[in-house]
Design a protein around this motif. Structure first.
Motif, mmCIF file in Angstrom:
data_model
loop_
_atom_site.group_PDB
_atom_site.id
_atom_site.type_symbol
_atom_site.label_atom_id
_atom_site.label_comp_id
_atom_site.label_asym_id
_atom_site.label_seq_id
_atom_site.Cartn_x
_atom_site.Cartn_y
_atom_site.Cartn_z
ATOM 1 N N ARG B 31 -29.045 2.251 -14.047
ATOM 2 C CA ARG B 31 -30.260 2.325 -14.859
ATOM 3 C C ARG B 31 -31.484 2.329 -13.946
ATOM 4 N NH1 ARG B 31 -29.712 -1.588 -20.141
ATOM 5 N NH2 ARG B 31 -28.162 -0.346 -21.242
ATOM 6 N N TYR B 33 -35.913 2.554 -14.196
ATOM 7 C CA TYR B 33 -37.048 2.401 -15.090
ATOM 8 C C TYR B 33 -38.345 2.734 -14.343
ATOM 9 C CZ TYR B 33 -33.527 -0.897 -16.892
ATOM 10 O OH TYR B 33 -32.369 -1.486 -17.324
ATOM 11 N N TYR B 35 -42.540 1.895 -14.751
ATOM 12 C CA TYR B 35 -43.581 1.105 -15.405
ATOM 13 C C TYR B 35 -44.923 1.461 -14.759
ATOM 14 C CZ TYR B 35 -39.910 -2.073 -17.161
ATOM 15 O OH TYR B 35 -38.809 -2.613 -17.796
ATOM 16 N N PHE B 45 -44.067 -0.496 -19.811
ATOM 17 C CA PHE B 45 -42.925 0.407 -19.743
ATOM 18 C C PHE B 45 -43.354 1.849 -19.976
ATOM 19 C CE2 PHE B 45 -38.602 1.760 -20.393
ATOM 20 C CZ PHE B 45 -38.646 2.669 -21.442
ATOM 21 N N TYR B 48 -37.095 5.210 -19.170
ATOM 22 C CA TYR B 48 -35.939 4.773 -18.417
ATOM 23 C C TYR B 48 -34.781 5.744 -18.536
ATOM 24 C CZ TYR B 48 -32.360 2.601 -21.514
ATOM 25 O OH TYR B 48 -31.351 2.358 -22.404
ATOM 26 N N GLU B 56 -35.347 6.846 -23.164
ATOM 27 C CA GLU B 56 -36.508 6.433 -23.938
ATOM 28 C C GLU B 56 -37.773 6.737 -23.168
ATOM 29 O OE1 GLU B 56 -36.376 2.506 -25.570
ATOM 30 O OE2 GLU B 56 -38.441 2.593 -26.288
ATOM 31 N N TYR B 101 -24.089 0.136 -24.479
ATOM 32 C CA TYR B 101 -25.532 0.083 -24.301
ATOM 33 C C TYR B 101 -26.089 -1.295 -24.631
ATOM 34 C CZ TYR B 101 -25.779 5.113 -23.666
ATOM 35 O OH TYR B 101 -25.636 6.384 -23.185
ATOM 36 N N GLU B 102 -25.379 -2.016 -25.504
ATOM 37 C CA GLU B 102 -25.929 -3.285 -25.950
ATOM 38 C C GLU B 102 -25.667 -4.381 -24.932
ATOM 39 O OE1 GLU B 102 -25.038 -0.547 -29.166
ATOM 40 O OE2 GLU B 102 -23.769 -1.438 -27.636
ATOM 41 N N SER B 104 -27.609 -6.286 -21.465
ATOM 42 C CA SER B 104 -28.852 -6.414 -20.717
ATOM 43 C C SER B 104 -28.564 -7.005 -19.346
ATOM 44 C CB SER B 104 -29.813 -7.322 -21.483
ATOM 45 O OG SER B 104 -31.012 -7.496 -20.773
#
Lengths: 111, 118
Positions: B31, B33, B35, B45, B48, B56, B101-102, B104
């Motif tokens: 992953r 990201y 920012y 944000f 990502y 998103e 995906y769920e 973190s």
């Protein structure tokens, strides 16, 4: 989205003092991280703490997920602790991978 | 583990020019990201990726912004026709991701690219 509030916004400490920084968030979260941003802008990971208590040297953190707050404790502060401390949270149901940051607490430790 | 790296560290450009930033994540992280941080604020944000898929995008990412991660490794963020309001620190972060995906995981940030538009 989730609201993240940090307090106090500014903190001036004498070297050797202890302090507590607070982070309140408006909804249940899956991830909570504390960062220290140094004067050059680098975000340094302090804690990954969605719940419970962790300690790392002079720093410790506690997250009470059911009451939607987290605390960062700095003990025996040193001048190198100066900088901005950020709390950031993530709620997977709303948005995978998106950290929502608070506005930060600016800490100045004087000799 | 060499950490997240970003290039360049500083960029000064004139309004209307295009700029491109690069981010190299921690090698095993899938992953990535982006920012943006303006003075006195926390990072916000932008977008990502999970591997090469952009999953998103924030409303902050106007049509002038585009991000890619062509082979699921490094990523680029391009800003076309820069405006003075684009002046900010652009931060990249990376993390692991689970099969589902769920899940973190802890995000790790690079040193940032500070953009100044004159």
């Amino acid at each position: 989205g989730i609201q993240v509030e940090q307090s106090p916004p500014d903190l001036i400490l004498q070297e050797g003092a202890n302090s507590t920084l607070r982070c309140n968030f408006s909804d249940s979260v899956n991830n909570l991280q504390w960062f220290h941003q140094n004067p050059w802008g680098q975000l340094i990971n302090l804690f990954y703490i969605p719940s419970g208590t962790k300690q790392n040297g002079r720093l410790s953190a506690t997250t009470v997920a059911t009451e939607r707050y987290s605390l960062l404790y700095i003990s025996s502060s040193q001048t190198t602790d100066s900088g901005v401390y950020f709390c950031a949270v993530e709620k997977i149901e709303n948005s995978w991978g998106k950290l929502q940051f608070g506005a930060g607490t600016q800490v100045v430790v004087t000799p | 583990d060499t950490g997240v790296s970003q290039d360049p560290r500083h960029k000064i450009t004139k309004r209307g020019q295009n700029v491109t930033f690069r981010c190299d994540p921690i090698s095993e992280h899938n992953r990535l990201y982006w920012y943006r941080q303006t003075l006195g604020q926390g990072p916000e944000f932008l977008t990502y990726f999970q591997n090469e898929a952009q999953l998103e995008k924030s409303r902050l990412l106007s049509d002038r912004f585009s991000a890619e991660r062509p082979k699921g490794s490094f990523s680029t963020l391009e800003i076309q026709r820069t405006e003075q309001g684009d002046s900010a620190m652009y931060l990249c972060a990376s993390s692991l991701a689970g099969v589902q995906y769920e899940t973190s995981y802890e995000q790790y940030f690079g040193p940032g690219t500070r953009l100044t538009v004159t």
